[in-house]
Design a protein around this motif. Sequence first.
Motif, PDB file in Angstrom:
ATOM      1  N   SER A   1       2.799  -4.222  -7.597  1.00 18.82           N
ATOM      2  CA  SER A   1       2.257  -3.138  -8.398  1.00 18.82           C
ATOM      3  C   SER A   1       3.365  -2.438  -9.160  1.00 18.82           C
ATOM      4  O   SER A   1       4.521  -2.396  -8.727  1.00 18.82           O
ATOM      5  N   HIS A   2       2.988  -1.845 -10.286  1.00 20.52           N
ATOM      6  CA  HIS A   2       3.919  -1.003 -11.029  1.00 20.52           C
ATOM      7  C   HIS A   2       4.237   0.289 -10.281  1.00 20.52           C
ATOM      8  O   HIS A   2       5.212   0.957 -10.575  1.00 20.52           O
TER       9      HIS A   2
ATOM     10  N   ARG B   1      -2.216   0.887 -14.615  1.00 24.80           N
ATOM     11  CA  ARG B   1      -3.074   0.788 -13.423  1.00 24.80           C
ATOM     12  C   ARG B   1      -4.205  -0.205 -13.671  1.00 24.80           C
ATOM     13  O   ARG B   1      -4.598  -0.946 -12.766  1.00 24.80           O
TER      14      ARG B   1
ATOM     15  N   PRO C   1       7.870  -4.537 -15.123  1.00 25.32           N
ATOM     16  CA  PRO C   1       7.177  -3.253 -15.243  1.00 25.32           C
ATOM     17  C   PRO C   1       8.006  -2.153 -15.875  1.00 25.32           C
ATOM     18  O   PRO C   1       7.469  -1.284 -16.553  1.00 25.32           O
TER      19      PRO C   1
ATOM     20  N   PRO D   1      -3.915  -9.079 -11.960  1.00 22.05           N
ATOM     21  CA  PRO D   1      -2.610  -9.741 -11.906  1.00 22.05           C
ATOM     22  C   PRO D   1      -2.644 -11.184 -12.408  1.00 22.05           C
ATOM     23  O   PRO D   1      -1.617 -11.715 -12.834  1.00 22.05           O
TER      24      PRO D   1
ATOM     25  N   PRO E   1       0.476  -7.930  -3.031  1.00 22.25           N
ATOM     26  CA  PRO E   1       0.300  -7.635  -4.457  1.00 22.25           C
ATOM     27  C   PRO E   1       1.484  -6.841  -4.989  1.00 22.25           C
ATOM     28  O   PRO E   1       2.008  -5.950  -4.305  1.00 22.25           O
TER      29      PRO E   1
ATOM     30  N   ASP F   1      -2.792  -3.645 -13.313  1.00 23.49           N
ATOM     31  CA  ASP F   1      -2.572  -3.995 -11.911  1.00 23.49           C
ATOM     32  C   ASP F   1      -3.828  -4.573 -11.253  1.00 23.49           C
ATOM     33  O   ASP F   1      -3.738  -5.301 -10.269  1.00 23.49           O
ATOM     34  N   GLN F   2      -4.975  -4.225 -11.793  1.00 26.35           N
ATOM     35  CA  GLN F   2      -6.222  -4.755 -11.248  1.00 26.35           C
ATOM     36  C   GLN F   2      -6.475  -6.197 -11.691  1.00 26.35           C
ATOM     37  O   GLN F   2      -7.405  -6.841 -11.210  1.00 26.35           O
TER      38      GLN F   2
ATOM     39  N   ARG G   1      11.660  -0.356  -8.263  1.00 28.66           N
ATOM     40  CA  ARG G   1      10.614   0.263  -9.075  1.00 28.66           C
ATOM     41  C   ARG G   1      10.815   1.775  -9.062  1.00 28.66           C
ATOM     42  O   ARG G   1      10.664   2.420  -8.035  1.00 28.66           O
TER      43      ARG G   1
ATOM     44  N   THR H   1       6.568 -10.071 -13.638  1.00 27.96           N
ATOM     45  CA  THR H   1       6.378  -8.877 -14.459  1.00 27.96           C
ATOM     46  C   THR H   1       7.718  -8.210 -14.729  1.00 27.96           C
ATOM     47  O   THR H   1       8.688  -8.396 -13.999  1.00 27.96           O
TER      48      THR H   1
ATOM     49  N   ILE I   1       3.981   0.987  -6.644  1.00 26.56           N
ATOM     50  CA  ILE I   1       4.343   1.027  -5.227  1.00 26.56           C
ATOM     51  C   ILE I   1       5.809   0.647  -5.066  1.00 26.56           C
ATOM     52  O   ILE I   1       6.237  -0.425  -5.482  1.00 26.56           O
TER      53      ILE I   1
END
Length: 549
Positions: A519-520, A201, A180, A207, A517, A204-205, A2, A178, A522
Amino acid sequence: MRHALLLLLTACASLHAATPAKIDFGPVREEHLMIPMRDGKKLSAYVFFPPGEGKWPAIFEQRYADISSAGSRKAAAKFAEGGFVIALVNYRGTHESEGVYRGYRGLQWGPLKDGYDVCEWLAAQPWCTGKIGTYGGSQAGYAQNYLAVTQPPHLVAQYMTDTGLSLYQEGYRIGGATKPQRFIKGGAVARELKDNEDMLREWDQHPDYDDYWKDEDASLHFDKMNFPCFTIGSWFDFMCQGSVASFIGRNQHGGTNSRGQQQLIIGPWLHGGYPKSNKIGELVFPENAMFDVYMHMTKWFNHYLKGENNGIEKDTPVKYYVMGATGEEGAPGNVWREAKDFPPASKAADWFLQPDGKLAPAKPAAAKASTSYLSDPVHPMSLPYAGFPGAKDARGFEEQAEVRTWTTEVLSQPLEVTGRIKGEVFVSSTAKDTDFFLRVTDVYPDGRSILLVDYPLRARYHEGFDHQKLLVPGEVTKLSWDIGWVSIIFNKGHRIRVTIASTGAPYYEPNPQTGAPISHFITEPGVPAINTIWHDSAHASKVILPVLP
């Protein structure tokens, strides 16, 4: 894995369209207009007027991609020569369009109905007859499905190519996985780069497939779609699922002007592109595989927007291309079939993964048998593609160290497969989460392994996309998922191959496999795992082929 989001967004900023070049469109006149929306924001549109004076029907396309390129504008101007006003419109918050960019949200049935407002604005102009059509593919296909749900009074007919219904299923998530980087780089379209970061973001909340995603899933609203539509699907396109689902949903569950008034064509093509060519990937199909989209689209709209009695509405509802071997004289297939509906009736034929690397119709007899490989997100296998590499030789991937294949014996007779291929695979992993993707290829006598379909499944979604359930390391779990639509006659002398792997970058972004989780934003190196495919009497992994008699 990422990359830093802001660095990518900054790099993308330079990709915004500069002032478009002046182009001589001959008798067609171009205007750049700003179309007002209900909240006071204005959307950028390049509008092309036919030669002469008078009123014309209007056809518009909505997309987030640049509409100011010479190629897009020349194609629209050529289309306008047929006696239509053609409008290319950018989504809100992209390029020169005002407002906040939030992907497709402004196009739908919420407080903002940008597609509806564009439609009704065009219909109210003094140069318009009040009859409106829409066209376009992929992102512009989504836009048309969203528009249809809002039922604008002046919309008459639609024409979609390689379309979608649910961004969750066919964009943000693909089999639960995903991509991303695709959406991070998508920030290039936004007027304000921060808008794209905020949108990601927000995603991401959510998924899982929850109420947030249901709010923009057009497949839940077919009953509100009430317009005749011609839909183009492409076999070598993961979004073929959206094209087929749009046709079936509108044709069977739409309003009175929708049911029985849909048409569908599916050919051996890749995602996007006008016209549809017979040269796809590394294959050259007969010339009958070509399809002149603009010529057909003009005829479609001549009937629905101008009342021309050309009979197009009476055409057979479904036409699909049955692929065959290319370069083999006398090979069956490479023909068009016509039908009243889709898919055609077929028989589900199970082909089982065998312990010796074979693929066969008999269930494996071994009491315990499995095949394992390493899945390492830090050192993934290589799939160096941005788009689906269909119609290409897949051996370069199949021969990599952590990829496994199962192949039939040489076929003694042709075998026709038309419909949706499914996978049912028993797996275990030393990790809590991992990905599995399954590919089906047509193996030619010379060894080429031509990719037909593939699709991933993120293991944490093996019970459904509405919730997550992590794997228990070492415990066998059954995965069932749809691999893709296809119509092909595997010629005698060919073989059918199933390939399974868990990494293939950059086409599939590696799963960190921690179970945390994803995330885009992290950066997480991930952990390696040993993944195992089971193929014994108690765990009969298989691919299910829709076989025609």
